[in-house]
Design a protein around this motif. Sequence first.
Motif, PDB file in Angstrom:
ATOM      1  N   ALA A 126     -57.122 -29.811   4.944  1.00 54.04           N
ATOM      2  CA  ALA A 126     -58.417 -30.216   4.397  1.00 54.04           C
ATOM      3  C   ALA A 126     -58.455 -30.023   2.891  1.00 54.04           C
ATOM      4  N   SER A 127     -57.797 -28.990   2.386  1.00 55.95           N
ATOM      5  CA  SER A 127     -57.778 -28.771   0.939  1.00 55.95           C
ATOM      6  C   SER A 127     -57.023 -29.894   0.227  1.00 55.95           C
ATOM      7  N   ALA A 128     -55.978 -30.440   0.881  1.00 54.62           N
ATOM      8  CA  ALA A 128     -55.252 -31.561   0.275  1.00 54.62           C
ATOM      9  C   ALA A 128     -56.131 -32.808   0.212  1.00 54.62           C
ATOM     10  N   VAL A 129     -56.958 -33.023   1.260  1.00 56.84           N
ATOM     11  CA  VAL A 129     -57.910 -34.137   1.230  1.00 56.84           C
ATOM     12  C   VAL A 129     -58.879 -33.966   0.069  1.00 56.84           C
ATOM     13  N   ALA A 130     -59.400 -32.747  -0.086  1.00 53.16           N
ATOM     14  CA  ALA A 130     -60.351 -32.471  -1.165  1.00 53.16           C
ATOM     15  C   ALA A 130     -59.727 -32.720  -2.525  1.00 53.16           C
ATOM     16  N   GLN A 131     -58.462 -32.313  -2.692  1.00 50.63           N
ATOM     17  CA  GLN A 131     -57.779 -32.520  -3.974  1.00 50.63           C
ATOM     18  C   GLN A 131     -57.608 -34.000  -4.274  1.00 50.63           C
ATOM     19  N   GLN A 132     -57.233 -34.782  -3.253  1.00 51.70           N
ATOM     20  CA  GLN A 132     -57.072 -36.225  -3.467  1.00 51.70           C
ATOM     21  C   GLN A 132     -58.408 -36.884  -3.801  1.00 51.70           C
ATOM     22  N   LEU A 133     -59.469 -36.429  -3.150  1.00 52.53           N
ATOM     23  CA  LEU A 133     -60.792 -36.977  -3.429  1.00 52.53           C
ATOM     24  C   LEU A 133     -61.226 -36.650  -4.850  1.00 52.53           C
ATOM     25  N   HIS A 134     -60.995 -35.412  -5.280  1.00 57.44           N
ATOM     26  CA  HIS A 134     -61.343 -35.025  -6.662  1.00 57.44           C
ATOM     27  C   HIS A 134     -60.538 -35.838  -7.667  1.00 57.44           C
ATOM     28  N   ALA A 135     -59.259 -36.077  -7.362  1.00 58.82           N
ATOM     29  CA  ALA A 135     -58.420 -36.873  -8.259  1.00 58.82           C
ATOM     30  C   ALA A 135     -58.948 -38.302  -8.365  1.00 58.82           C
ATOM     31  N   LEU A 136     -59.395 -38.854  -7.228  1.00 55.55           N
ATOM     32  CA  LEU A 136     -59.952 -40.207  -7.238  1.00 55.55           C
ATOM     33  C   LEU A 136     -61.239 -40.250  -8.057  1.00 55.55           C
ATOM     34  N   GLU A 137     -62.074 -39.240  -7.912  1.00 60.12           N
ATOM     35  CA  GLU A 137     -63.311 -39.178  -8.699  1.00 60.12           C
ATOM     36  C   GLU A 137     -63.011 -39.105 -10.188  1.00 60.12           C
ATOM     37  N   ARG A 138     -61.978 -38.340 -10.569  1.00 56.75           N
ATOM     38  CA  ARG A 138     -61.601 -38.268 -11.992  1.00 56.75           C
ATOM     39  C   ARG A 138     -61.130 -39.627 -12.496  1.00 56.75           C
ATOM     40  N   ASP A 139     -60.320 -40.328 -11.689  1.00 58.70           N
ATOM     41  CA  ASP A 139     -59.829 -41.646 -12.105  1.00 58.70           C
ATOM     42  C   ASP A 139     -60.969 -42.647 -12.258  1.00 58.70           C
ATOM     43  N   LEU A 140     -61.945 -42.577 -11.350  1.00 57.59           N
ATOM     44  CA  LEU A 140     -63.060 -43.530 -11.400  1.00 57.59           C
ATOM     45  C   LEU A 140     -64.144 -43.103 -12.385  1.00 57.59           C
ATOM     46  N   GLY A 141     -64.155 -41.832 -12.732  1.00 56.39           N
ATOM     47  CA  GLY A 141     -65.185 -41.330 -13.641  1.00 56.39           C
ATOM     48  C   GLY A 141     -66.564 -41.267 -13.014  1.00 56.39           C
ATOM     49  N   PRO A 161     -68.825 -39.368  -9.399  1.00 57.21           N
ATOM     50  CA  PRO A 161     -68.793 -38.586  -8.155  1.00 57.21           C
ATOM     51  C   PRO A 161     -68.958 -39.507  -6.956  1.00 57.21           C
ATOM     52  N   LEU A 162     -68.156 -39.291  -5.918  1.00 60.26           N
ATOM     53  CA  LEU A 162     -68.212 -40.128  -4.720  1.00 60.26           C
ATOM     54  C   LEU A 162     -68.944 -39.455  -3.571  1.00 60.26           C
ATOM     55  N   VAL A 163     -68.891 -38.120  -3.522  1.00 55.79           N
ATOM     56  CA  VAL A 163     -69.604 -37.365  -2.490  1.00 55.79           C
ATOM     57  C   VAL A 163     -70.279 -36.175  -3.148  1.00 55.79           C
ATOM     58  N   VAL A 164     -71.309 -35.652  -2.496  1.00 57.32           N
ATOM     59  CA  VAL A 164     -72.012 -34.479  -2.985  1.00 57.32           C
ATOM     60  C   VAL A 164     -72.258 -33.560  -1.793  1.00 57.32           C
ATOM     61  N   ARG A 165     -72.098 -32.267  -2.009  1.00 62.24           N
ATOM     62  CA  ARG A 165     -72.301 -31.301  -0.934  1.00 62.24           C
ATOM     63  C   ARG A 165     -73.782 -30.973  -0.815  1.00 62.24           C
ATOM     64  N   VAL A 166     -74.311 -31.035   0.413  1.00 64.93           N
ATOM     65  CA  VAL A 166     -75.701 -30.689   0.694  1.00 64.93           C
ATOM     66  C   VAL A 166     -75.690 -29.648   1.802  1.00 64.93           C
ATOM     67  N   GLY A 167     -75.865 -28.396   1.420  1.00 63.29           N
ATOM     68  CA  GLY A 167     -75.745 -27.324   2.400  1.00 63.29           C
ATOM     69  C   GLY A 167     -74.330 -27.256   2.920  1.00 63.29           C
ATOM     70  N   THR A 224     -72.466 -40.384  -2.412  1.00 62.14           N
ATOM     71  CA  THR A 224     -73.347 -40.692  -3.542  1.00 62.14           C
ATOM     72  C   THR A 224     -73.583 -42.198  -3.624  1.00 62.14           C
ATOM     73  N   GLU A 225     -74.476 -42.604  -4.504  1.00 60.06           N
ATOM     74  CA  GLU A 225     -74.731 -44.038  -4.717  1.00 60.06           C
ATOM     75  C   GLU A 225     -73.473 -44.734  -5.205  1.00 60.06           C
ATOM     76  N   GLN A 226     -72.729 -44.067  -6.112  1.00 63.90           N
ATOM     77  CA  GLN A 226     -71.475 -44.658  -6.614  1.00 63.90           C
ATOM     78  C   GLN A 226     -70.450 -44.785  -5.493  1.00 63.90           C
ATOM     79  N   GLY A 227     -70.402 -43.768  -4.626  1.00 66.48           N
ATOM     80  CA  GLY A 227     -69.479 -43.824  -3.501  1.00 66.48           C
ATOM     81  C   GLY A 227     -69.791 -44.972  -2.558  1.00 66.48           C
ATOM     82  N   ALA A 228     -71.086 -45.193  -2.302  1.00 65.05           N
ATOM     83  CA  ALA A 228     -71.490 -46.296  -1.425  1.00 65.05           C
ATOM     84  C   ALA A 228     -71.089 -47.643  -2.015  1.00 65.05           C
ATOM     85  N   ARG A 229     -71.140 -47.753  -3.362  1.00 64.62           N
ATOM     86  CA  ARG A 229     -70.796 -49.025  -4.005  1.00 64.62           C
ATOM     87  C   ARG A 229     -69.303 -49.328  -3.905  1.00 64.62           C
TER      88      ARG A 229
END
Length: 273
Positions: free
Chosen positions: A12-27, A29-35, A41-46
Motif C-alpha cells: 500500500a505504501s508503494a501505491v501511495a508513493q506512485q500516487l504522490h509522484a503522479l500528483e507532483r507530475d500533474l501539479g 491533488p487527485l485525492v484528499v483524506r477525510v477521516g 478531488t475535483e481535479q482527480g475527477a476531471r
Amino acid sequence: MAAAARVLNISASAVAQQLHALERDLGAPLVVRVGRTMRMTEQGARVLAPARKLLRDTADLRSVAHDGEVSGELRLGACTTPLTGLLPDILARVSRKFPQVTIHIQSGNSAQLFVDVDKGRLDAALVLEAPYPLPKTCEWLLLREEPLIVLAPRALADRDPLDLLREEPLIRYDRNQWGGRSAELFLNEAGITPRERFELNALNAIAMMVDRGLGVSIVPDWAPPWPEGIDIVRLELPERRVGRRIGIVWSRSSVRTRLVNVLLQESMRADGR
C-alpha cells in the motif's frame, strides 16, 4: 489503497508513493483524506476518464504489437435481459479460450446502447433489435427470437389465453419500450381492450406480480433465469408472434475488431450454431 495494492501485488505504501509522484507530475491533488477514508478531488475527477482511455489505448497497443495473440479490453454494453440470460455463458466461453481479453461491461437500455455503439463509446452491445434501420457504421447479428406468450397463475392454466387477456386484469409490459411494443400491437390487432392494472418495464417483476394473483400478462418468452419460487404458466398464443429479437450490434470502425470477432464467434457457439 489496500485494494489497489492487492490488485497490483505491491504494498500500500508503494501505491501511495506512485500516487504522490503522479500528483507532483500533474501539479494537482487527485485525492484528499477525510477521516479514515479517501475522496477524489475535483481535479482527480476531471482526469479519471482520460486516464481510463489511456489505459485502454495502452492495452490496444499491446494487442497490435502481439499480433498473434488475442488480448486487450473490449467495451461491451448489454440491456437487462441478456445481461443475466445470454451474456454470462458467452463471457464464460470468451474467458476460458482468451484469458488475455478483459471486458468492460456497461448496462443500459437498448436505445441508449445503440447510440453508444454508433458514437464509438462502446465496441459492441447485446440489445433488442432496433425498430429502425441501422446506420451504415453498424452491423447486427441475431442471437435469439422470443415469441409472445401469456403469463398466468397456475390456477388459470386451463383457460384460453385470449380470454384471459380479455377478462383478467393486465399487467402490461411497458408499451413505450421496444420490448413492449409488439404486445401492444398484438392486442390492437386482436381487438382486445384489456383491463389494465399496472404497466412496467421489468419482466421479472411482472412474473412475480402474476404469481401473486394480481393479473395476467403478455410478454416475450425471455431466456432464464426466471424468479425462483414462482408458480405460473406460460401459455402459447393461437398464432405464433415474435415478441422481440435479441442480438449483438457492433461498430464497423472499432479498433478492436479482433476482439469483437471473438465475441461474435463465441456468441454463436454458445447459441449452438
